[in-house]
Design a protein around this motif. Structure first.
Motif, short mmCIF file in Angstrom:
data_model
loop_
_atom_site.label_atom_id
_atom_site.label_comp_id
_atom_site.label_asym_id
_atom_site.label_seq_id
_atom_site.Cartn_x
_atom_site.Cartn_y
_atom_site.Cartn_z
N SER A 129 0.78 -1.23 0.00
CA SER A 129 0.00 0.00 0.00
C SER A 129 0.82 1.29 0.00
N LEU A 130 2.05 1.25 0.44
CA LEU A 130 2.85 2.47 0.52
C LEU A 130 3.42 2.85 -0.84
N PRO A 131 3.61 4.15 -1.05
CA PRO A 131 4.31 4.58 -2.27
C PRO A 131 5.74 4.02 -2.27
N ARG A 132 6.28 3.86 -3.43
CA ARG A 132 7.61 3.24 -3.57
C ARG A 132 8.67 3.95 -2.73
N ASN A 133 8.63 5.29 -2.66
CA ASN A 133 9.65 6.02 -1.91
C ASN A 133 9.59 5.74 -0.41
N LEU A 134 8.44 5.36 0.13
CA LEU A 134 8.33 5.04 1.55
C LEU A 134 8.60 3.57 1.85
N GLN A 135 8.48 2.71 0.87
CA GLN A 135 8.72 1.28 1.10
C GLN A 135 10.13 1.01 1.60
N ALA A 136 11.09 1.80 1.16
CA ALA A 136 12.48 1.63 1.60
C ALA A 136 12.64 1.94 3.09
N SER A 137 11.71 2.67 3.67
CA SER A 137 11.78 3.01 5.11
C SER A 137 11.25 1.90 6.01
N VAL A 138 10.64 0.88 5.42
CA VAL A 138 10.14 -0.25 6.21
C VAL A 138 11.27 -1.27 6.30
N PRO A 139 11.82 -1.47 7.51
CA PRO A 139 12.92 -2.43 7.63
C PRO A 139 12.42 -3.87 7.47
N ASP A 140 13.35 -4.78 7.23
CA ASP A 140 13.01 -6.20 7.15
C ASP A 140 12.71 -6.73 8.54
N LEU A 141 11.76 -7.63 8.62
CA LEU A 141 11.45 -8.30 9.88
C LEU A 141 12.59 -9.23 10.27
N PRO A 142 12.76 -9.51 11.57
CA PRO A 142 13.74 -10.53 11.95
C PRO A 142 13.32 -11.87 11.38
N PRO A 173 6.99 9.47 10.59
CA PRO A 173 5.98 10.52 10.44
C PRO A 173 4.90 10.23 9.41
N GLU A 174 5.21 9.48 8.37
CA GLU A 174 4.21 9.20 7.34
C GLU A 174 3.69 7.77 7.44
N ILE A 175 4.58 6.81 7.60
CA ILE A 175 4.15 5.41 7.66
C ILE A 175 3.26 5.17 8.88
N GLY A 176 3.62 5.78 10.01
CA GLY A 176 2.85 5.61 11.23
C GLY A 176 1.43 6.13 11.17
N ALA A 177 1.12 6.90 10.14
CA ALA A 177 -0.23 7.46 10.00
C ALA A 177 -1.06 6.74 8.95
N CYS A 178 -0.49 5.73 8.30
CA CYS A 178 -1.22 5.09 7.20
C CYS A 178 -2.32 4.15 7.72
N LYS A 179 -3.26 3.88 6.85
CA LYS A 179 -4.43 3.07 7.20
C LYS A 179 -4.03 1.65 7.63
N ALA A 180 -3.06 1.04 6.95
CA ALA A 180 -2.64 -0.32 7.29
C ALA A 180 -2.15 -0.41 8.73
N VAL A 181 -1.44 0.60 9.20
CA VAL A 181 -0.94 0.62 10.58
C VAL A 181 -2.10 0.76 11.55
N ARG A 182 -3.01 1.68 11.30
CA ARG A 182 -4.16 1.88 12.20
C ARG A 182 -5.01 0.62 12.32
N LEU A 183 -5.26 -0.03 11.18
CA LEU A 183 -6.04 -1.27 11.21
C LEU A 183 -5.32 -2.36 11.98
N TRP A 184 -4.01 -2.46 11.82
CA TRP A 184 -3.22 -3.49 12.51
C TRP A 184 -3.25 -3.28 14.02
N VAL A 185 -3.11 -2.05 14.45
CA VAL A 185 -3.10 -1.76 15.90
C VAL A 185 -4.46 -2.07 16.50
N MET A 186 -5.52 -1.73 15.83
CA MET A 186 -6.86 -1.90 16.38
C MET A 186 -7.43 -3.28 16.17
N ASP A 187 -6.80 -4.12 15.37
CA ASP A 187 -7.29 -5.49 15.10
C ASP A 187 -7.02 -6.40 16.29
#
Length: 187
Positions: A129-142, A173-187
């Protein structure tokens, strides 16, 4: 490693950023700006070379960046994975649940109990769901380790790595506000 020039200081910071200290430093810098007529100063009192541009500062105690001086759209101010617990027995389908403690900007603490697979689902949702420029800011999971997944030493190390990962996502600042994050926290 540190690089310094006449106007800038750059230091490698630790994995965890103290958001409250960052906000305090920013407020302090804004007060200094208002009180002396407009030329921003850094925490050491150094003047910026340009009257329109505040200095950037990276330090072990706090972080203040000129290009992120506006209000962050992320809802969280602190993220901690306080612990983990095994659910069920190993013969009948046991799994591990992590206690994610998320403190909002308003001071409310949300406890989200998540399995490792939930972190994988969030990572997948972000990458889709994130734009390509923000995808690089998501680190790999352990990585997974099927033979070690119930060992306390492994689980403690994974907890630390997941906490770093989740902080990187929720406090961005941007990823933390996206819909996928909000849904994950509240699920």
């Amino acid at each position: 490693m540190a690089t310094t020039s006449s106007n800038h200081l750059l230091e490698i910071i630790p994995n965890r950023i103290d958001v409250r200290e960052e906000a305090r430093l920013y407020d302090e810098l804004c007060e200094d700006d208002d009180s002396d007529g407009g030329t921003p100063t850094g925490p050491r009192g150094s003047r910026s070379s340009s009257p329109d541009v505040a200095p950037s500062l990276f330090s072990r105690e706090s972080i203040w960046l000129q290009d992120h001086s506006g209000e962050s759209a992320a809802f969280a101010q602190d993220v901690e994975i306080s612990g983990w617990t095994s659910v069920g027995d190993r013969k009948g389908g046991a799994y591990v649940v992590y206690d994610c403690s998320i403190k909002t900007k308003e001071g409310t603490v949300i406890h989200a109990h998540k399995r490792y697979s939930a972190f994988e689902e969030l990572e997948t949702a972000l990458r889709l769901s994130l734009p390509r420029n923000l995808q690089a800011s998501v680190p790999d999971l352990p990585p997974k380790a099927p033979l070690s997944k119930y060992r306390p030493v492994f689980l403690e190390r994974r907890r630390q790595l997941l906490q770093h990962w989740l902080s990187s996502v929720l406090l961005h600042p941007e990823i933390g506000a996206c819909k996928a994050v909000r849904l994950w926290v509240m699920d």
